[in-house]
Design a protein around this motif. Structure first.
Motif, PDB file in Angstrom:
ATOM      1  N   ASN A   1      -7.574  -2.632  -4.789  1.00  0.00           N
ATOM      2  CA  ASN A   1      -8.830  -3.379  -4.829  1.00  0.00           C
ATOM      3  C   ASN A   1      -9.486  -3.308  -6.202  1.00  0.00           C
ATOM      4  OD1 ASN A   1      -8.975  -4.493  -2.210  1.00  0.00           O
ATOM      5  ND2 ASN A   1      -9.623  -2.527  -1.362  1.00  0.00           N
TER       6      ASN A   1
ATOM      7  N   TYR B   1      -2.982   2.656  -3.653  1.00  0.00           N
ATOM      8  CA  TYR B   1      -3.896   2.672  -2.521  1.00  0.00           C
ATOM      9  C   TYR B   1      -5.207   2.012  -2.925  1.00  0.00           C
ATOM     10  CZ  TYR B   1      -5.686   7.356  -4.135  1.00  0.00           C
ATOM     11  OH  TYR B   1      -6.213   8.405  -4.832  1.00  0.00           O
ATOM     12  N   CYS B   2      -6.238   2.126  -2.093  1.00  0.00           N
ATOM     13  CA  CYS B   2      -7.389   1.218  -2.192  1.00  0.00           C
ATOM     14  C   CYS B   2      -8.030   1.173  -3.569  1.00  0.00           C
ATOM     15  CB  CYS B   2      -8.432   1.570  -1.139  1.00  0.00           C
ATOM     16  SG  CYS B   2      -9.284   3.159  -1.392  1.00  0.00           S
TER      17      CYS B   2
ATOM     18  N   HIS C   1     -13.421   4.722   0.885  1.00  0.00           N
ATOM     19  CA  HIS C   1     -12.498   3.587   0.813  1.00  0.00           C
ATOM     20  C   HIS C   1     -13.165   2.456   0.037  1.00  0.00           C
ATOM     21  CE1 HIS C   1      -9.665   0.455   1.793  1.00  0.00           C
ATOM     22  NE2 HIS C   1     -10.597  -0.240   2.402  1.00  0.00           N
ATOM     23  N   GLN C   2     -12.470   1.929  -0.944  1.00  0.00           N
ATOM     24  CA  GLN C   2     -13.027   0.827  -1.731  1.00  0.00           C
ATOM     25  C   GLN C   2     -12.753  -0.503  -1.044  1.00  0.00           C
ATOM     26  OE1 GLN C   2     -11.734   0.547  -5.806  1.00  0.00           O
ATOM     27  NE2 GLN C   2     -13.075  -1.148  -6.265  1.00  0.00           N
ATOM     28  N   VAL C   3     -13.795  -1.311  -0.928  1.00  0.00           N
ATOM     29  CA  VAL C   3     -13.699  -2.650  -0.357  1.00  0.00           C
ATOM     30  C   VAL C   3     -14.565  -3.577  -1.200  1.00  0.00           C
ATOM     31  CG1 VAL C   3     -15.571  -2.201   1.283  1.00  0.00           C
ATOM     32  CG2 VAL C   3     -13.899  -3.978   1.798  1.00  0.00           C
TER      33      VAL C   3
ATOM     34  N   GLY D   1      -4.716  -3.560   7.868  1.00  0.00           N
ATOM     35  CA  GLY D   1      -5.728  -4.152   7.004  1.00  0.00           C
ATOM     36  C   GLY D   1      -5.765  -5.668   7.061  1.00  0.00           C
TER      37      GLY D   1
ATOM     38  N   GLY E   1      -6.371  -3.451   0.029  1.00  0.00           N
ATOM     39  CA  GLY E   1      -5.965  -2.064  -0.155  1.00  0.00           C
ATOM     40  C   GLY E   1      -6.231  -1.142   1.013  1.00  0.00           C
ATOM     41  N   PHE E   2      -6.184  -1.666   2.253  1.00  0.00           N
ATOM     42  CA  PHE E   2      -6.338  -0.787   3.413  1.00  0.00           C
ATOM     43  C   PHE E   2      -4.994  -0.699   4.119  1.00  0.00           C
ATOM     44  CE2 PHE E   2      -7.611   0.286   7.818  1.00  0.00           C
ATOM     45  CZ  PHE E   2      -8.346   1.431   7.549  1.00  0.00           C
TER      46      PHE E   2
ATOM     47  N   PHE F   1       0.870  -1.163   0.000  1.00  0.00           N
ATOM     48  CA  PHE F   1       0.000   0.000   0.000  1.00  0.00           C
ATOM     49  C   PHE F   1       0.914   1.222   0.000  1.00  0.00           C
ATOM     50  CE2 PHE F   1      -2.192   3.466   2.028  1.00  0.00           C
ATOM     51  CZ  PHE F   1      -3.521   3.346   1.645  1.00  0.00           C
TER      52      PHE F   1
ATOM     53  N   ASP G   1     -10.270  -7.262   1.057  1.00  0.00           N
ATOM     54  CA  ASP G   1      -9.686  -5.925   1.017  1.00  0.00           C
ATOM     55  C   ASP G   1      -8.162  -6.042   1.018  1.00  0.00           C
ATOM     56  OD1 ASP G   1      -8.986  -3.290   1.254  1.00  0.00           O
ATOM     57  OD2 ASP G   1     -10.245  -2.869   2.996  1.00  0.00           O
TER      58      ASP G   1
END
Length: 257
Positions: free
Chosen positions: A72, A67-68, A105-107, A127, A122-123, A37, A120
């Protein structure tokens, strides 16, 4: 479609490709242990593009992280290519937050054998290492980390991680589907706004089998079974050497120091 073979080689995955829990877990763990990340492009003043070709070129071909929205976003394409059924979601980050933040935030939610799993890769802060059952109250050990889902007063799902003997909120989310285009506004904010943490400072982190490596600004922290080691960086050259040594990142342009 993605170049499946190249992507799998990038994350070092050699297991089954049958859409199963074993495959999903193996892909997830391989991804987070090999793709960091990081927000180096934002620090370099480069735009963050979310088109599939751009994501693939950056993360797979150039062996970078992201990043997220990037991590993701591309991982979702791989899962779909392998036959997994997924729903893209948006979460409200709670970890380290002051006040109420928008969903940015994308999940991912994966539907498999009649069950739902939170996915996930991308945290950045503490994470998930593996998929988490989308079931409230179930504690789940993942290597040195422990996670669970709860619900808040608004009825949203809340992902928590156990830190310093206490449960800490990471982010909350609903199961309302988002489309890839829906992340464009949040992506622009996080990569341009002066108040965005990603604009303010360099961030690079990834878990290890027994801990985590985190590089924020000029401080590298390596946590493992032997405890915590810290290294304060004093030059651009030293920082770039450590990014390559600990995260496998090679940056052509000079980062601000």
């Amino acid at each position: 479609m993605v170049d499946r073979s190249a992507y799998l080689a990038r994350i070092g995955y050699q297991g089954s490709l049958v859409p199963s829990m074993e495959t999903l877990r193996g892909l997830h763990l391989s991804h987070v242990l090999t793709v960091p990340f990081e927000n180096l492009d934002i620090q370099l003043g480069r735009p963050i593009a979310l088109e599939p070709a751009a994501l693939f070129e950056k993360i797979v071909t150039s062996r970078r992280g992201g990043y997220c929205f990037e991590l993701n976003g591309l991982f979702a394409l791989l899962l779909e290519d392998l036959g997994f059924a997924i729903t893209r979601l948006a979460a409200r980050v709670l970890y380290g937050a002051e006040g109420v933040r928008p969903r940015s935030h994308q999940v991912l939610l994966v539907h498999l054998d009649g069950k739902r799993w939170i996915v996930d890769v991308g945290f950045g802060g503490q994470g998930l290492r593996e998929p988490l059952p989308c079931v409230a109250g179930l504690e789940h050990r993942q290597g040195p980390d422990q996670f669970r889902l709860t619900t808040d007063e608004r009825g949203e799902h809340v992902l928590q991680c156990r830190l310093d003997e206490a449960w800490t909120n990471l982010y909350s989310f609903t199961l309302e589907p988002w489309l890839p285009v829906d992340y464009q506004f949040a992506n622009y904010y996080h990569s341009h706004a002066p108040e965005s943490l990603f604009v303010q400072r360099l961030i690079c982190t990834m878990p290890t089998l027994d801990g985590r490596k985190t590089f924020i600004g000029n401080l590298l922290k390596v946590r493992g079974i032997d405890g915590l080691q810290e290294l304060h960086v004093t030059s651009e050259v030293e920082r770039e050497q450590l990014l390559q040594e600990h995260f496998g990142l090679i940056i052509n342009d000079r980062l601000r120091f």
